[in-house]
Design a protein around this motif. Structure first.
Motif, PDB file in Angstrom:
ATOM      1  N   LYS A 274      -5.803  -6.819   9.375  1.00  0.00           N
ATOM      2  CA  LYS A 274      -5.636  -6.702  10.814  1.00  0.00           C
ATOM      3  C   LYS A 274      -4.169  -6.492  11.173  1.00  0.00           C
ATOM      4  O   LYS A 274      -3.807  -5.540  11.864  1.00  0.00           O
ATOM      5  N   SER A 275      -3.336  -7.379  10.669  1.00  0.00           N
ATOM      6  CA  SER A 275      -1.919  -7.214  11.008  1.00  0.00           C
ATOM      7  C   SER A 275      -1.367  -5.944  10.364  1.00  0.00           C
ATOM      8  O   SER A 275      -0.471  -5.302  10.901  1.00  0.00           O
ATOM      9  N   PHE A 276      -1.935  -5.576   9.231  1.00  0.00           N
ATOM     10  CA  PHE A 276      -1.501  -4.338   8.591  1.00  0.00           C
ATOM     11  C   PHE A 276      -1.718  -3.163   9.534  1.00  0.00           C
ATOM     12  O   PHE A 276      -0.843  -2.311   9.715  1.00  0.00           O
ATOM     13  N   ALA A 277      -2.877  -3.148  10.162  1.00  0.00           N
ATOM     14  CA  ALA A 277      -3.176  -2.061  11.076  1.00  0.00           C
ATOM     15  C   ALA A 277      -2.292  -2.145  12.313  1.00  0.00           C
ATOM     16  O   ALA A 277      -1.783  -1.139  12.809  1.00  0.00           O
ATOM     17  N   GLU A 278      -2.068  -3.380  12.796  1.00  0.00           N
ATOM     18  CA  GLU A 278      -1.299  -3.543  14.029  1.00  0.00           C
ATOM     19  C   GLU A 278       0.169  -3.187  13.853  1.00  0.00           C
ATOM     20  O   GLU A 278       0.790  -2.572  14.717  1.00  0.00           O
TER      21      GLU A 278
ATOM     22  N   ASN B 280       6.065  -1.180  10.407  1.00  0.00           N
ATOM     23  CA  ASN B 280       6.840  -2.408  10.333  1.00  0.00           C
ATOM     24  C   ASN B 280       6.263  -3.407   9.338  1.00  0.00           C
ATOM     25  O   ASN B 280       6.923  -4.376   8.984  1.00  0.00           O
ATOM     26  N   PHE B 281       5.030  -3.167   8.911  1.00  0.00           N
ATOM     27  CA  PHE B 281       4.444  -4.077   7.952  1.00  0.00           C
ATOM     28  C   PHE B 281       5.235  -3.983   6.655  1.00  0.00           C
ATOM     29  O   PHE B 281       5.472  -2.910   6.126  1.00  0.00           O
ATOM     30  N   GLY B 282       5.652  -5.122   6.171  1.00  0.00           N
ATOM     31  CA  GLY B 282       6.461  -5.112   4.950  1.00  0.00           C
ATOM     32  C   GLY B 282       7.934  -5.033   5.246  1.00  0.00           C
ATOM     33  O   GLY B 282       8.765  -5.126   4.345  1.00  0.00           O
TER      34      GLY B 282
ATOM     35  N   TRP C  13      -9.511  -3.092   2.796  1.00  0.00           N
ATOM     36  CA  TRP C  13      -8.211  -2.861   2.150  1.00  0.00           C
ATOM     37  C   TRP C  13      -8.187  -1.585   1.316  1.00  0.00           C
ATOM     38  O   TRP C  13      -7.279  -0.762   1.440  1.00  0.00           O
ATOM     39  N   ILE C  14      -9.218  -1.397   0.460  1.00  0.00           N
ATOM     40  CA  ILE C  14      -9.182  -0.260  -0.459  1.00  0.00           C
ATOM     41  C   ILE C  14      -9.027   1.080   0.276  1.00  0.00           C
ATOM     42  O   ILE C  14      -8.207   1.926  -0.130  1.00  0.00           O
ATOM     43  N   PRO C  15      -9.710   1.312   1.389  1.00  0.00           N
ATOM     44  CA  PRO C  15      -9.534   2.612   2.071  1.00  0.00           C
ATOM     45  C   PRO C  15      -8.130   2.829   2.631  1.00  0.00           C
ATOM     46  O   PRO C  15      -7.759   3.957   2.942  1.00  0.00           O
ATOM     47  N   MET C  16      -7.382   1.728   2.788  1.00  0.00           N
ATOM     48  CA  MET C  16      -6.010   1.902   3.299  1.00  0.00           C
ATOM     49  C   MET C  16      -5.197   2.839   2.415  1.00  0.00           C
ATOM     50  O   MET C  16      -4.243   3.437   2.850  1.00  0.00           O
ATOM     51  N   PHE C  17      -5.566   2.937   1.150  1.00  0.00           N
ATOM     52  CA  PHE C  17      -4.767   3.731   0.214  1.00  0.00           C
ATOM     53  C   PHE C  17      -4.912   5.227   0.433  1.00  0.00           C
ATOM     54  O   PHE C  17      -4.112   6.001  -0.066  1.00  0.00           O
TER      55      PHE C  17
ATOM     56  N   VAL D  73       0.827  -1.206   0.000  1.00  0.00           N
ATOM     57  CA  VAL D  73       0.000   0.000   0.000  1.00  0.00           C
ATOM     58  C   VAL D  73       0.860   1.255   0.000  1.00  0.00           C
ATOM     59  O   VAL D  73       0.597   2.223  -0.684  1.00  0.00           O
ATOM     60  N   LYS D  74       1.953   1.206   0.753  1.00  0.00           N
ATOM     61  CA  LYS D  74       2.747   2.428   0.918  1.00  0.00           C
ATOM     62  C   LYS D  74       3.979   2.493   0.041  1.00  0.00           C
ATOM     63  O   LYS D  74       4.559   3.562  -0.152  1.00  0.00           O
ATOM     64  N   ALA D  75       4.437   1.350  -0.462  1.00  0.00           N
ATOM     65  CA  ALA D  75       5.692   1.351  -1.204  1.00  0.00           C
ATOM     66  C   ALA D  75       5.569   2.160  -2.482  1.00  0.00           C
ATOM     67  O   ALA D  75       4.487   2.267  -3.057  1.00  0.00           O
TER      68      ALA D  75
END
Ligand SMILES: Nc1ncnc2c1ncn2[C@@H]1O[C@H](COP(=O)(O)OP(=O)(O)OP(=O)(O)O)[C@@H](O)[C@H]1O
Ligand SMILES: Nc1ncnc2c1ncn2[C@@H]1O[C@H](COP(=O)(O)OP(=O)(O)OP(=O)(O)O)[C@@H](O)[C@H]1O
Ligand SMILES: [Mg+2]
Ligand SMILES: [Mg+2]
Ligand code: NI
Lengths: 288, 314, 321, 307, 498
Positions: free
Chosen positions: E139-143, E147-149, E86-90, E20-22
């Motif tokens: 879930k883990s993305f939010a947590e 550090n995700f990725g 997922w989509i709103p994460m963007f 999402v962020k890369a």
């Protein structure tokens, strides 16, 4: 008047340096290199920049003594023209460096005080950094190309010459003949120009000579990173840089310029050694 | 007594060892309150042990360094107050011969160049034949003009040094241990040359040496220095010493006479460091006749024909 | 005789720098070796201590008999055992004679530990004792000091202590006081002479100062340009110098009451080893030089029964032509 | 001595500040904008402003410097712009590789340099001296990157003895250490040789011989010890040189060290990373000098006395 | 049961596997995360996590039917809610533009979602197929936050992240539960290698050496230079995958002499694409004659717009424009030589390419002065507008690249040619915002593309393919792949040699 306080290093000293076998061989190589660099257009039937793509990667042979590069250009020709770039860049860069370093170092060493301390602090710090880093960053600021490389190398070695000149000046300053000159009414200018700088010159010349060797390596390294002379102008570093990609297909493209650099720098060092002996007053007495 | 050629008044010099960011600055008085008059034609000797400030004093007299205090008048003109340009002109009148003949000549200057330098720095042209003339005066062959210093022996170099001092026809020459690094045989040569030049050219000398025997032979008047200060002024070379230090110096000089052997030395102890002098007389630590008073207060140089700085002169 | 040097010649490379030097020395005696700079005094000292190889030199002829053995032909190992033990050396400049990064005590201890086989503690005790004898205050503290913390005179005493530590029979002192102040020089010379007398040592005292010779020595050997000019008991030499060089050298020292202008020195320059004059090497500077001086090498002659002189036209003596 | 040490360490603070200013201003003199690296094809025009603001690059330089410095003071080296990770992470990952290479090269050049220099000095002007010094000189006249490539060609490609690149095990360290170490060896050997010869001419040696000391002991216990003093000084002064000199070699051998990181970040104008790399090198230099001073003081009582 | 692979050099140094962020992602991310749709070699969209989809007539909504039984590495189920989360994460990220047209995601049932659009986006499938649309576990993305990725990355892909050291290597371990592989690959079950190590080697020759000496098993992109070398080795083999890169020359239309379209055209026609292909790229890949990679339908322009080598025409055009051939082979006009600056990046391939371009321009009398800049600096330099000619490349597989490089609102950079033409702007607007459906979009972009080509702000040069080199004693691979680039589709079929 006899030649009052004239520079008497060049003529006789060079001669003496050349008289030693090491100095002679090294000197011969350097003279040949300069000759080749200057007269390159008359010495080779090829152009350094005209591409002949079907002819690329010809191994060393009778047609092309050192083979051709990836554009089918004669490698020997490019090395000869490359000598121009590498030698000019390194000598001019070191020239700049020596000039500025001597001015700074002489001022710091002669007048001392706060200025001296500031100069020494900066110089000591930059001196501890590898020249390649200083040069890389400077090239990033100035931009690549011959000018950028020259300035970067010049600045990278500034610390060395400032340090050296300062140390020399400090040492000579305490010699009695400086005081003698003062007692006769000499001005600062006279002392600096007629006593300190001429006497400090010999070690600086030697250091400059040796630094020119290092500068050739540095120029090659910058060229290797693609920051040196811009194509199609050949430089030894640039040749090696393009040779890296061809290391298996055409190892000569990288090996030969590297050998040219190594041999030249080696020759410069040997010649510097011979110069050290030739310039040493005590050794001269021993020989005579 | 007419107006002295050189009149030195309460001359002092303090040296500061630079304190860095890490070191405390320290200071020492290398020369303390020295007063001296030198008449025209005089030969004044200064003796003292190594490090007692003789060379510093010599430099002060010629204002090669600036004094911390005091003045030097040359024919009435105060050198310490002269402007740079006037001082430079004044330098024609006085000269110095240095201790170390090996470093007092620029290794890159031929003898002729070294002898021409006084004229060059004064902005003059070298008079015709002057260099040959100078060389002859100091007893060197004129052919030596083209030699480099490293081709000369110590004695020859010192002669060149003397010739350079003579170049501008000075009145006053300071000789800072001109023979200290030479062989005795050469020392004698140089001393006799200096003596002869003095007579021929009517020069005035300030002669600095650590060799009391030599000074007594050579000078009219002797100043004895100890740790920067004058402790005694002998009005004539044969005068009996009044300061215990002078006496000790005299006793330490070995006479070249095996029949007259001395077997004792009076001095023990170490010369204190100039950086932290004890209170009182600087010589107290080594003096055989020391008293409690010596350790507390500093004796001053007495007035009179034979001045001495001691509470209990001999 | 403890030491007898016969016809010693020393060379470096193909230069002969010392030629035909002979002298003898008994226990309790002090021999003064004088001469101008470059006359070969230090070379003689190095030959006596077997240190010539250090400067690339070697004994080319003659014998150096020390207590009956010729040390010129002694193997290296034996010579080293002798050095520091029976033959001690005091060098010229105390300022640079000691290792600046080692403590004084250790430097002195080394001698007694190596040569006398003492253990650490015994060696240190001996060192302290020696230093005390040499009138060094607080010897214990000094032992743990570094050389730079001491004055020149003090350092020279340390060097002397080192020389004494091996209980030597012979001390060779090469200009031990030249670098020191006059007052300190007097102390050191007196100290040395007293030690020699008290312990019955033999001392070769090298100096260029006729004053020191006159005050301290029993015998004198005058060297000029690598050759022995004259050799005599000290009184005889000063009373009746026969070689013009000895006489001139004595006259170079200003004495009380000398009239101005009488000090003339010796004309000319010291002969250089690379260009020694032919014949008598002193002849270009000699006031007495006559026929033959420039061609014939003078031999050692005994004129008065007190010593030898090598001169064709000696003062107060018959010429030898 | 302790007082000196404390003052010496305190002195590092102003030096550190000065160095940080220099590094910061130099980096910001480099033309180019890291944001260009971040903009993706298709990004809208406001995206640039958003990113610029995110990294505080829209603030005046002085403010940026202050933010950076206060971060550094608290151990926060900032966030890499292009690499988008805490700079400290990147450094922590790269530094061990550089340190291993640097220290091994340092050890290599010190050891061989001192040994060769000593042998050369002991055999001064004889053929063995000539050979050693010529070989050592050759080692220093070869461009590092070229030597690296050549070593790869010979030892990895032709002989297959060592891996071509990477930093996974000890065997991948051999060629880089050799490449970096060779230049250093030349420096150390030359300094050692001269220092040995100079120390061998010290007056006090004569007295050691006169005491009856064995010549070998004199050479090793006294001469070498004195000779090591300048060698240590030079080594400590040039520690940054040896560490940073590995830059080209790291690139050639694809070692993920500080040099590789620095060059990559320099290319991408990732200011925070470049600043941190340079700051680390500067620290290494300062600490090297400090260590040198301390070792020198430990080795030489005269230096200790002057403190 | 493990293999060591080397990323292509342009994928080195990727800082995170957070899709999402890369701003850039490498091949390994396609093994960790699956996407809703996948493209085949012809860029046709195929189902992956989405079984099927329907686009509304008016383009204002999309319905996606999701695959069942898909789970994330951490065991969480993949379902409609996942997509809705997922989509709103963007929002607010650099990648927001990918889903900018989506108004809302509605959960229809557990395995059906509906995308409600703000406006029609014919490009939506393209976006969903992009690497940044790999689906992370919400879930883990939010947590895990930033550090995700980095420390871990949880997706539904065939491999799980085991370790990641930036700039150094990434180690992946097989997802044993994987059964939902894209049908574009032969193997849709668990991958055949238990471990995959991806190394990052910036220096191309080093990477090649590693392959040659057996230090690594596969290069995901063998530089053209080394292709012949790889071919020479008996145990090395190459497979090629169509690439997304296009190499071209830009001409600055507001700088003399290129204000004259004749000179621009002459320069473009002076480029001998075939010679470059054969000599610089060892004949691997194909010549480019439009500004888009040939796989895109918008690249299918009328023949008259294709730009091909024609030296006679080039010379004639220059003569016409008043530039007379001079004695030294450089043309002159009004006493001024035809000299232009020729900018490029300092990487070695660019330098070599530019040298050949320089020689080819010289052949028609244009004297180019090369200046190289590093990749960060050159963009800054372009903003100055001082460039006359630049040699560049882009990696992109959508026609909107024409808008990116020639849109008048991006003069300097990315619009290096300073191309600002009213007609082009109209066409551009139509293509970008005026298209309702995919077909319409293709038509509009083709016209826009043709017009841009007709103005010669650019000369296409070369279109590479990606050559995957591998060690046949360690790895087996099918000879062809149904994928537009190296991705999970390719790597799933990679098997160890027994
Ligand atoms: N420039 C200077 N800076 C600091 N201290 C100095 C300086 N010059 C001399 N000194 C100190 O001043 C003192 C006197 O020095 P000076 O050279 O005058 O002694 P001297 O009597 O000439 O000794 P010598 O007989 O050794 O020549 C010494 O302790 C010396 O260390
Ligand atoms: N290592 C050497 N190589 C060549 N010649 C030497 C060497 N050492 C000494 N000499 C020469 O040997 C001669 C005698 O030297 P020596 O050192 O013995 O003189 P000295 O009498 O001790 O002089 P000084 O009073 O200066 O100490 C001199 O001419 C000198 O030049
Ligand atoms: Mg003095
Ligand atoms: Mg001697
Ligand atoms: Ni003249």
């Amino acid at each position: 008047m006899t030649g009052y306080g004239k520079l008497n290093i060049a003529n006789t000293t060079l001669g003496r340096a050349m008289r030693r076998p090491k100095g002679m061989i090294a000197g011969a190589w350097l003279v040949m290199l300069v000759f080749v660099a200057v007269f390159a257009p008359y010495l080779t039937p090829y152009d350094y920049d005209i591409q002949n793509l079907p002819n690329a990667f010809t191994p060393p042979g009778s047609e092309h003594w050192l083979g051709t590069d990836e554009f089918g250009r004669d490698l020997l020709t490019r090395i000869m023209y490359g000598a121009r770039t590498s030698l000019t860049v390194s000598t001019i860069a070191i020239g700049i460096s020596v000039f500025c370093g001597m001015c700074l170092g002489a001022a710091a060493g002669y007048f001392g005080g706060r200025f001296d301390r500031a100069v020494t602090a900066v110089v000591d710090l930059t001196w501890s950094f590898p020249e390649i880093l200083v040069a890389l960053i400077l090239v990033a600021i100035i931009g690549p190309g011959v000018t950028g490389t020259m300035v970067a190398i010049g600045v990278a070695y500034l610390a060395q010459f400032t340090r050296l000149t300062r140390a020399q000046i400090m040492a000579i300053k305490s010699e009695t003949y400086i005081e003698a000159s003062l007692s006769l009414g000499a001005s600062h200018g006279h002392i600096l120009m007629r006593h300190l700088l001429p006497n400090a010159l010999a070690p600086v010349i030697i250091a400059a000579m040796l630094a020119t060797g290092d500068a050739i390596i540095l120029e090659a390294t910058l060229g290797f990173f693609g920051l040196g002379a811009q194509p199609p102008t050949p430089s030894w570093g640039g040749l090696m840089s393009s040779g890296t990609a061809q290391m298996f297909k055409a190892p000569w493209i990288i090996i030969i310029p590297g050998v040219a650099v190594a041999v030249t720098v080696f020759a410069i060092n040997l010649f510097g050694d011979a110069l050290i002996h030739a310039l040493d007053v005590r050794a001269r007495v021993r020989e005579s | 007594m007419s107006e002295p050629l050189v009149k030195i008044q309460t001359l002092s010099k303090r040296f500061y060892t630079p304190g860095g960011l890490l070191k405390k600055p320290r200071s020492m008085l290398a020369v303390r309150d020295v007063s001296l008059s030198i008449a025209r034609g005089d030969i004044v000797g200064v003796v003292g042990e190594s490090g007692c400030g003789k060379s510093t004093f010599a430099r002060l007299v010629l204002r090669l360094i600036d004094p911390t205090d005091g003045s030097v008048c040359f024919e009435g003109a105060d050198l310490t107050k002269l402007r740079r340009r006037d001082l430079r002109k004044m330098r024609q009148r006085m000269a110095m011969v240095f201790q170390d003949p090996y470093s007092s000549l620029d290794p890159r200057y031929r003898v002729a160049d070294a002898l021409a330098e006084p004229f060059v720095v004064q902005g003059d042209r070298v008079p015709n034949g002057r260099i040959a003339d100078l060389l002859t005066k100091v007893g060197l062959p004129t052919s030596m003009a083209q030699s480099y210093p490293h081709q000369l022996s110590g004695g020859q170099r010192q002669r060149v040094g003397i010739a350079r001092a003579l170049a501008l026809n000075p009145d006053f020459i300071v000789l800072d241990e001109p023979t200290a690094s030479l062989d005795v045989s050469i020392q004698a040569q140089i001393i006799s040359l200096i003596q002869q030049l003095q007579r021929d050219l009517d020069l005035t000398y300030l002669f600095i040496s650590h060799d009391l025997g030599l000074v007594r032979y050579f000078c009219n008047r002797i100043v004895v220095m100890y740790l920067g200060a004058v402790v005694e002024e002998l009005p004539d070379p044969q005068a009996a010493p009044r300061h215990p230090y002078t006496h000790a110096l005299m006793a330490s000089t070995f006479a070249p006479d095996p029949t007259n052997r001395q077997d004792t030395t009076e001095l023990t102890g170490e010369i204190p460091s100039g950086f932290d002098l004890p209170p009182g007389c600087a010589f107290a630590a080594r003096c055989p006749n020391v008293t409690a008073r010596c350790r507390e207060s500093v004796p001053v140089l007495s007035e009179g024909p034979h001045p001495v700085a001691c509470f209990h002169p001999l | 005789m403890l030491l007898s040097v016969k016809n010693l010649s020393v060379g470096i490379g193909n230069l002969t720098l010392l030629e035909g030097v002979s002298f003898e020395l008994a226990k309790g005696e002090i021999l003064g070796l004088v001469g101008e700079s470059g006359s070969g005094k230090s070379l003689t000292a190095l030959a006596l201590t077997g240190l010539l190889p250090l400067i690339g030199g070697r004994v080319t002829a003659g014998a150096l008999e020390f207590d009956g053995t010729d040390i010129a032909t002694l193997p290296k190992g034996k010579l080293r055992a002798l050095r520091g033990r029976r033959i001690a050396f005091i060098t010229q400049n105390p300022m640079t004679a000691l290792d600046p990064v080692q403590r004084i005590g250790e430097q002195v201890d080394f001698v007694s530990r190596t040569h006398l086989g003492l253990d650490r503690a015994a060696a240190r005790a001996r060192t302290v004792e020696l230093l005390t004898q040499l009138r060094i205050p607080q010897a214990n503290t000094i032992c743990s000091a570094y050389p730079h913390q001491l004055s020149g005179g003090m350092k020279q005493r340390i060097v002397i202590a080192m020389a004494l530590a091996g209980k030597p029979d012979l001390i060779v002192a090469d200009e031990p006081t030249t670098a020191l102040d006059v007052t300190v020089q007097a102390q050191i010379i007196h100290l040395l002479t007293r030690l020699v007398r008290a312990r019955g040592l033999a001392l070769v005292l090298i100096t260029h100062d006729m004053g020191v010779v006159a005050q301290a020595c029993d015998k004198v050997a005058v060297l000029y340009a690598g050759r022995l000019a004259e050799q005599k008991p000290v009184n005889a030499l000063f009373a009746n110098p026969q070689h013009p060089y000895s006489a001139a050298l004595i006259d170079c020292i200003p004495r009380d009451g000398m009239a101005p202008g009488t000090l003339t020195g010796i004309p000319g320059n010291v002969a250089s080893a690379t260009a020694y004059p032919t014949g008598c090497r002193f002849h270009p500077r000699c006031p007495n030089a006559g026929v033959g001086c420039d061609t014939k090498v003078p031999t050692q002659r005994t004129l008065s029964n007190e010593g030898t002189v090598a001169c064709h036209y000696p003062l107060n003596g018959a010429p030898d032509v | 001595m302790l007082g000196y040490l404390i003052r010496r360490v305190l002195l590092l603070i102003p030096v550190f500040l000065a160095v940080s200013v220099v590094i910061f201003s130099i980096i910001h003199m480099i033309p180019g904008d890291p944001i260009d690296n971040l903009l993706k094809i298709g990004a809208g025009p406001d995206q640039r402003e958003i990113i610029t603001a995110r990294y505080g690059l829209d603030k005046p330089l002085v403010v940026q410097y202050w933010i950076w410095l206060s971060g550094v003071m608290q151990g926060d080296l900032g966030t890499a712009i292009v690499a988008r990770r805490p700079v400290a992470d990147l450094i922590a990952q790269a530094l061990p590789h550089s340190l291993t290479l640097g220290l091994c090269a340092l050890a290599f050049s010190s050891f061989f340099g001192i040994v060769l220099g000593t042998i050369a000095a002991l055999n001064r002007d004889r053929w063995i001296d000539q050979i050693i010094m010529t070989v050592v000189l050759m080692g220093s006249t070869i461009p590092g990157f070229w030597l690296g490539l050549l070593l790869i060609l010979v030892f990895s490609v032709w002989l297959g003895m060592f891996p071509v690149s990477g930093a996974r095990d000890l065997s991948s360290l051999v060629l880089p250490v050799l490449t970096v170490g060779l230049g250093g060896t030349a420096l150390v050997a030359r300094v050692t040789r001269v220092a040995m010869i100079e120390a061998g001419q010290r007056d006090f040696l004569m007295l050691l011989h006169a005491k009856g000391m064995r010549p070998l002991r004199i050479q090793l216990r006294h001469v070498l010890r004195h000779a090591l003093i300048p060698v240590v000084t030079i080594l400590s002064l040039r520690i940054g040189w040896i560490l940073g000199g590995a830059v080209t070699v790291e690139v050639v051998f694809a070692r993920p060290g500080l040099g590789t990181l620095l060059i990559k970040s320099l290319n991408q104008h990732d200011y925070p990373v470049v600043q941190a790399c340079l700051l680390i090198l500067a620290m290494a230099v300062m600490l090297g000098t400090l260590a040198g001073d301390i070792i020198q003081a430990a080795m030489d009582p005269r230096v200790r006395a002057a403190l | 049961q493990e293999a060591t692979l080397v990323f292509a050099s342009n994928e080195v140094g990727q800082p995170t596997y957070n899709p999402v962020k890369a701003t850039s992602l490498n091949v390994a991310s396609s093994l960790i995360f699956d996407r809703l749709v996948a493209q085949d070699a012809n860029r046709v969209y195929h189902p992956h996590l989405a079984k099927s989809w329907e686009e509304a007539e008016d383009g204002m909504s999309w319905i996606f039917h999701l695959k069942q039984g898909v789970t994330f590495h951490n065991g969480a189920a993949f379902n409609a809610q996942t997509v809705a989360d997922w989509i709103p994460m963007f929002d607010g990220t650099d990648n927001a533009y990918l889903v900018a047209a989506v108004e809302a995601v509605e959960v229809v049932d557990e395995h059906t979602v509906k995308f409600v659009m703000k406006h029609p986006d014919p490009n939506l499938l393209y976006n969903l197929a992009s690497a940044f649309m790999g689906v992370p576990e919400p879930k883990s993305f939010a947590e895990m936050g930033d550090n995700f990725g980095v420390t871990d990355a949880i997706g539904t892909g065939p491999y799980k992240m085991q370790s990641f050291a930036i700039g150094e290597q990434t180690v992946l371990v097989r997802n044993e539960d994987y059964t939902w592989g894209s049908p574009l690959a032969e193997n849709t079950g668990p991958a055949k290698f238990e471990y995959l190590t991806f190394r990052e080697i910036a220096e191309e020759s080093t990477a090649f050496l590693e392959l040659k000496t057996g230090g690594v098993d596969m290069l995901l992109s063998v530089p053209a230079d080394f292709v012949p070398e790889v071919e020479k080795e008996s145990d090395l083999k190459l497979v090629s995958v169509p690439g997304r890169e296009l190499v071209y020359m830009v001409l600055n239309v507001v700088k003399e002499p290129f204000t004259d379209i004749k000179v621009r055209k002459a320069a473009a026609l002076a480029i001998n694409q075939r010679e470059i292909l054969d000599n610089i790229y060892s004949g691997i890949g194909q010549v480019a004659d439009t500004f888009l990679i040939s796989a895109l339908p918008e690249a299918n322009v009328a023949d008259e717009y294709r730009i091909a080598y024609n030296p006679d025409k080039a010379n004639a055009l220059l003569d016409e424009a008043g530039w007379e051939m001079g004695a030294d082979g450089v043309r002159m006009k009004d006493g001024k030589p035809l000299e232009v600056s020729l900018w490029t990046q300092s990487d070695s391939v660019f330098r070599r390419l530019t040298e050949v371009v320089q020689a080819q321009l010289k052949a028609v009398g244009i004297n180019g002065q090369i200046a190289t800049f590093d990749s960060a600096m050159i963009r800054d330099q372009y903003k100055s507008g001082d460039q006359q000619v630049a040699v560049r490349s882009y990696i992109w597989d959508n026609a909107d690249i024409v808008d990116w490089f020639f849109g008048a609102d991006r003069l300097g950079y990315p619009n290096i040619s300073m191309f600002d033409d009213p007609k082009a702007e109209d066409l551009r607007a139509a293509a970008m915002t005026g298209s309702k459906s995919s077909a319409e979009r293709i038509a509009n972009f083709t016209v826009y593309h043709e017009y841009v080509l007709s103005q010669f702000p650019v000369a296409p040069i070369y279109q590479p393919v990606i050559s995957v080199g591998y060690n046949t004693s360690r790895i087996t691979l099918p000879d062809t792949f149904n994928a537009p680039a190296v991705s999970a589709t390719v790597l799933m079929d990679m098997a160890p040699v027994e």
